[in-house]
Design a protein around this motif. Structure first.
Motif, PDB file in Angstrom:
ATOM      1  N   HIS A  39       3.770   7.893  48.814  1.00 44.21           N
ATOM      2  CA  HIS A  39       2.905   7.114  49.691  1.00 44.21           C
ATOM      3  C   HIS A  39       3.341   6.747  50.931  1.00 44.21           C
ATOM      4  CE1 HIS A  39      -0.458   3.886  50.014  1.00 44.21           C
ATOM      5  NE2 HIS A  39       0.174   3.543  50.860  1.00 44.21           N
ATOM      6  N   ASN A  40       4.532   6.374  51.049  1.00 41.62           N
ATOM      7  CA  ASN A  40       5.480   5.759  52.117  1.00 41.62           C
ATOM      8  C   ASN A  40       5.733   7.160  53.082  1.00 41.62           C
ATOM      9  OD1 ASN A  40       5.216   3.242  51.598  1.00 41.62           O
ATOM     10  ND2 ASN A  40       7.149   3.140  50.845  1.00 41.62           N
ATOM     11  N   ALA A  41       5.875   8.301  52.532  1.00 37.58           N
ATOM     12  CA  ALA A  41       6.282   9.379  53.202  1.00 37.58           C
ATOM     13  C   ALA A  41       4.980   9.929  54.104  1.00 37.58           C
ATOM     14  CB  ALA A  41       6.545  10.595  52.230  1.00 37.58           C
ATOM     15  N   VAL A  42       3.900   9.849  53.378  1.00 38.37           N
ATOM     16  CA  VAL A  42       2.350  10.266  54.039  1.00 38.37           C
ATOM     17  C   VAL A  42       2.245   9.076  55.117  1.00 38.37           C
ATOM     18  CG1 VAL A  42       0.008  10.226  53.656  1.00 38.37           C
ATOM     19  CG2 VAL A  42       1.586  11.474  52.031  1.00 38.37           C
ATOM     20  N   ARG A  43       2.304   7.939  55.017  1.00 36.01           N
ATOM     21  CA  ARG A  43       2.201   7.085  56.121  1.00 36.01           C
ATOM     22  C   ARG A  43       3.281   6.988  57.394  1.00 36.01           C
ATOM     23  NH1 ARG A  43      -2.452   5.832  54.853  1.00 36.01           N
ATOM     24  NH2 ARG A  43      -3.179   4.357  53.336  1.00 36.01           N
ATOM     25  N   GLY A  47       3.251  14.061  53.870  1.00 40.65           N
ATOM     26  CA  GLY A  47       3.205  14.414  52.492  1.00 40.65           C
ATOM     27  C   GLY A  47       2.414  15.760  52.130  1.00 40.65           C
ATOM     28  N   MET A  48       2.388  16.507  51.299  1.00 43.26           N
ATOM     29  CA  MET A  48       1.657  17.695  51.091  1.00 43.26           C
ATOM     30  C   MET A  48       1.043  17.602  49.559  1.00 43.26           C
ATOM     31  SD  MET A  48       2.108  21.833  52.290  1.00 43.26           S
ATOM     32  CE  MET A  48       3.689  21.815  51.548  1.00 43.26           C
ATOM     33  N   PHE A  49      -0.176  17.811  49.538  1.00 44.34           N
ATOM     34  CA  PHE A  49      -0.987  17.805  48.405  1.00 44.34           C
ATOM     35  C   PHE A  49      -1.475  19.039  47.892  1.00 44.34           C
ATOM     36  CE2 PHE A  49      -1.291  13.615  50.354  1.00 44.34           C
ATOM     37  CZ  PHE A  49      -1.111  12.736  49.440  1.00 44.34           C
ATOM     38  N   ASP A  50      -1.308  19.508  46.533  1.00 47.72           N
ATOM     39  CA  ASP A  50      -2.007  20.573  46.141  1.00 47.72           C
ATOM     40  C   ASP A  50      -3.652  20.223  45.750  1.00 47.72           C
ATOM     41  OD1 ASP A  50      -3.010  22.876  44.650  1.00 47.72           O
ATOM     42  OD2 ASP A  50      -1.682  22.652  43.164  1.00 47.72           O
ATOM     43  N   VAL A  51      -4.434  20.847  46.410  1.00 48.70           N
ATOM     44  CA  VAL A  51      -5.933  20.340  46.093  1.00 48.70           C
ATOM     45  C   VAL A  51      -6.615  21.511  45.963  1.00 48.70           C
ATOM     46  CG1 VAL A  51      -6.051  17.967  47.302  1.00 48.70           C
ATOM     47  CG2 VAL A  51      -6.102  20.107  48.619  1.00 48.70           C
ATOM     48  N   SER A  52      -5.945  22.520  45.162  1.00 47.36           N
ATOM     49  CA  SER A  52      -6.659  23.569  45.030  1.00 47.36           C
ATOM     50  C   SER A  52      -7.631  23.510  43.903  1.00 47.36           C
ATOM     51  CB  SER A  52      -5.752  24.712  44.372  1.00 47.36           C
ATOM     52  OG  SER A  52      -5.028  25.126  45.304  1.00 47.36           O
ATOM     53  N   GLU A 146      -6.010  25.606  48.069  1.00 51.81           N
ATOM     54  CA  GLU A 146      -5.993  24.858  49.245  1.00 51.81           C
ATOM     55  C   GLU A 146      -4.971  23.504  49.049  1.00 51.81           C
ATOM     56  OE1 GLU A 146      -8.723  21.066  50.892  1.00 51.81           O
ATOM     57  OE2 GLU A 146      -9.575  22.085  49.281  1.00 51.81           O
ATOM     58  N   LEU A 147      -4.517  23.307  50.308  1.00 50.56           N
ATOM     59  CA  LEU A 147      -3.524  22.213  50.460  1.00 50.56           C
ATOM     60  C   LEU A 147      -3.855  21.111  51.342  1.00 50.56           C
ATOM     61  CD1 LEU A 147      -1.206  22.621  52.987  1.00 50.56           C
ATOM     62  CD2 LEU A 147      -0.656  24.575  51.887  1.00 50.56           C
ATOM     63  N   ALA A 148      -3.346  20.206  51.319  1.00 53.06           N
ATOM     64  CA  ALA A 148      -3.492  19.113  52.398  1.00 53.06           C
ATOM     65  C   ALA A 148      -2.156  18.526  52.750  1.00 53.06           C
ATOM     66  CB  ALA A 148      -4.431  17.847  51.676  1.00 53.06           C
ATOM     67  N   LEU A 149      -2.006  18.693  54.233  1.00 55.29           N
ATOM     68  CA  LEU A 149      -0.781  18.152  54.804  1.00 55.29           C
ATOM     69  C   LEU A 149      -0.956  16.927  55.628  1.00 55.29           C
ATOM     70  CD1 LEU A 149       2.314  18.551  55.652  1.00 55.29           C
ATOM     71  CD2 LEU A 149       1.722  19.986  57.364  1.00 55.29           C
ATOM     72  N   GLN A 150      -0.618  15.654  55.195  1.00 52.14           N
ATOM     73  CA  GLN A 150      -1.002  14.381  55.633  1.00 52.14           C
ATOM     74  C   GLN A 150      -0.004  13.528  56.353  1.00 52.14           C
ATOM     75  OE1 GLN A 150      -4.665  13.194  55.373  1.00 52.14           O
ATOM     76  NE2 GLN A 150      -4.627  15.239  55.704  1.00 52.14           N
ATOM     77  N   GLY A 151      -0.278  13.124  57.419  1.00 55.88           N
ATOM     78  CA  GLY A 151       0.987  12.008  57.836  1.00 55.88           C
ATOM     79  C   GLY A 151       1.012  12.283  59.401  1.00 55.88           C
ATOM     80  N   GLY A 191      -8.870  14.857  56.135  1.00 58.70           N
ATOM     81  CA  GLY A 191      -8.070  13.962  55.511  1.00 58.70           C
ATOM     82  C   GLY A 191      -8.553  12.932  54.602  1.00 58.70           C
ATOM     83  N   TYR A 192      -7.993  12.486  53.427  1.00 57.39           N
ATOM     84  CA  TYR A 192      -8.088  11.623  52.718  1.00 57.39           C
ATOM     85  C   TYR A 192      -7.307  10.557  52.250  1.00 57.39           C
ATOM     86  CZ  TYR A 192     -10.614  10.564  48.217  1.00 57.39           C
ATOM     87  OH  TYR A 192     -11.492   9.733  47.075  1.00 57.39           O
ATOM     88  N   THR A 193      -6.490  10.292  53.401  1.00 53.27           N
ATOM     89  CA  THR A 193      -5.635   9.442  53.349  1.00 53.27           C
ATOM     90  C   THR A 193      -5.264   8.198  54.287  1.00 53.27           C
ATOM     91  OG1 THR A 193      -3.950  10.547  54.758  1.00 53.27           O
ATOM     92  CG2 THR A 193      -3.850  11.121  52.380  1.00 53.27           C
ATOM     93  N   GLY A 194      -6.311   8.436  55.396  1.00 50.30           N
ATOM     94  CA  GLY A 194      -6.127   7.048  56.423  1.00 50.30           C
ATOM     95  C   GLY A 194      -5.110   7.635  57.415  1.00 50.30           C
ATOM     96  N   GLU A 195      -4.655   8.868  57.478  1.00 52.83           N
ATOM     97  CA  GLU A 195      -3.774   9.347  58.327  1.00 52.83           C
ATOM     98  C   GLU A 195      -4.246  10.578  58.819  1.00 52.83           C
ATOM     99  OE1 GLU A 195      -1.145   7.523  59.254  1.00 52.83           O
ATOM    100  OE2 GLU A 195      -1.077   6.027  57.418  1.00 52.83           O
ATOM    101  N   ASP A 196      -3.758  11.253  59.951  1.00 48.62           N
ATOM    102  CA  ASP A 196      -4.180  12.479  60.393  1.00 48.62           C
ATOM    103  C   ASP A 196      -3.497  13.456  59.659  1.00 48.62           C
ATOM    104  OD1 ASP A 196      -4.668  14.404  62.337  1.00 48.62           O
ATOM    105  OD2 ASP A 196      -3.006  14.352  63.739  1.00 48.62           O
TER     106      ASP A 196
END
Length: 370
Positions: A39-43, A47-52, A146-151, A191-196
């Motif tokens: 969580h803190n890494a994304v903020r 952080g990278m998520f698998d959203v396949s 699909e992946l999501a790279l957030q932060g 994004g789905y985290t509140g970050e860019d």
């Protein structure tokens, strides 16, 4: 019992410390080193998520726009190529089939990105509503990774792997045919985290190559793989809904505070009559934020009371890693909660006092380009 499905990265997750669970029929990592660290890494970095597991449906045809205008709550008439809109798909009674993103390629070609647990239900509903329209629907979910790279560092890291100037992709826009680590991708910025951050769509069998390249490029900058656990805490802090919690087939968009994405200026769409009535009269329930004053953690579906009377239920609750507070959201009777500053949450056999707070609980510090 039906066998769980695997993403292109399931084996990578298991080999790299992912604690695997079954979610929406898929084997997915819930965490790696720990929810709070991810969580803190994304903020703070990325952080990278698998959203396949998410679903992708291509809508094409001369009446594609007219079909989407009838099917969905938002207004797509002024949309331009390369733009993305968030919307809901409702039943005639105004409750939600699903929430989704609409990507516009051309006026006769759109990509709909839908929730993993709803793919079969959504596609069946879409096909049913397509009767009478010159439109074709293609479910591309099983061939799209699909992946999501957030932060805050997402752009800096992803830019290392492409010649495309990512700063030119505005918030809620996308670009197709972007080479990432030599793979042709569709890249969006929602994004789905509140970050860019960015979503990267690849052919199914090419996703691992892109994932590994991003992990290597971001290793020195603190980029971490992130699981479903922190995906939920991040979106919750940012006030972003999760289907089955803040919205569902028994909750309307207006009750969930999502009226901005319901265009009552449109002449007609499925659910419009009920939603227009709710807009005029006020929805029967409303979503509120709360912070527990006493010890405890409010979990989904716990009863919410006011002066001992049940007025609703918790939709999501956590010890917020960013705020370090026990907070939650609840769907409550709008009239009964009017003017109230506190309420109670039934946690096991105790009514725990909470103060009502403004949503969202967290606003991002980084500014995504508009």
């Amino acid at each position: 019992m039906e066998e769980s499905r695997k993403t292109p990265l399931t084996d990578w997750h298991a080999a790299n410390g992912g604690k695997m669970v079954v979610y929406a029929g898929w084997e997915m990592p819930v965490q790696y080193e720990g929810l709070v660290a991810e969580h803190n890494a994304v903020r703070e970095q990325a952080g990278m998520f698998d959203v396949s597991h998410m679903g992708e449906v291509l809508v094409e045809g001369p009446e594609a726009l007219a079909y989407l205008q009838k099917l969905l709550t938002n207004d797509f008439s002024a949309m331009v190529n390369g733009e993305i809109l968030y919307t809901m798909m409702c039943y005639p009674n105004g409750t939600v089939v699903d929430d989704l993103l609409v990507y516009r390629y051309e006026s006769d070609r759109y990509l709909l990105v839908i929730n993993a647990g709803n793919v079969d239900k959504d596609v069946a509903w879409m096909q049913e509503q397509a009767a009478g329209y010159q439109v074709s629907l293609t479910n591309q979910s099983s061939e799209t990774g699909e992946l999501a790279l957030q932060g805050p560092l997402a752009e800096e890291v992803l830019q290392l792997l492409t010649d495309t100037d990512l700063s030119e992709i505005g918030f809620f826009h996308f670009r197709d045919h972007v080479a990432i680590a030599g793979v042709q991708c569709l890249v969006s910025r929602t994004g789905y985290t509140g970050e860019d951050g960015f979503e990267v769509y690849t052919p199914w069998n090419e996703l691992e190559k892109v994932w590994v390249a991003i992990m290597e490029a971001g290793a020195s900058k603190g980029v971490k793989p992130a699981g479903l656990g922190c995906r939920d805490t991040l979106r919750f802090e940012a006030g972003l809904p999760l289907y089955g919690h803040e919205i569902s087939d028994s909750i309307t968009p207006l009750e969930a505070g999502l009226g901005y994405f319901v265009s009552l200026k449109k002449e007609d769409f499925i659910g419009r009559e009920v939603l227009a009535q709710q807009k005029e009269q006020g929805p029967p329930r409303k979503l509120v934020g709360f912070e527990l004053i006493e010890r405890g953690i409010a979990r989904s579906d716990y009863e919410v009371l006011l002066n001992g009377e049940k007025i609703g239920f918790v939709t999501t609750g956590y010890l917020s890693p960013t705020l370090n507070k026990n907070v939650g959201q609840a769907l409550v009777d709008r009239q009964k909660v009017a003017g109230a500053e506190t309420l109670e949450v039934q946690i096991r056999n105790k009514q725990v006092k909470a103060k009502i707070v403004k949503l969202p609980l967290y606003r991002k510090r980084t500014k995504a380009r508009g």
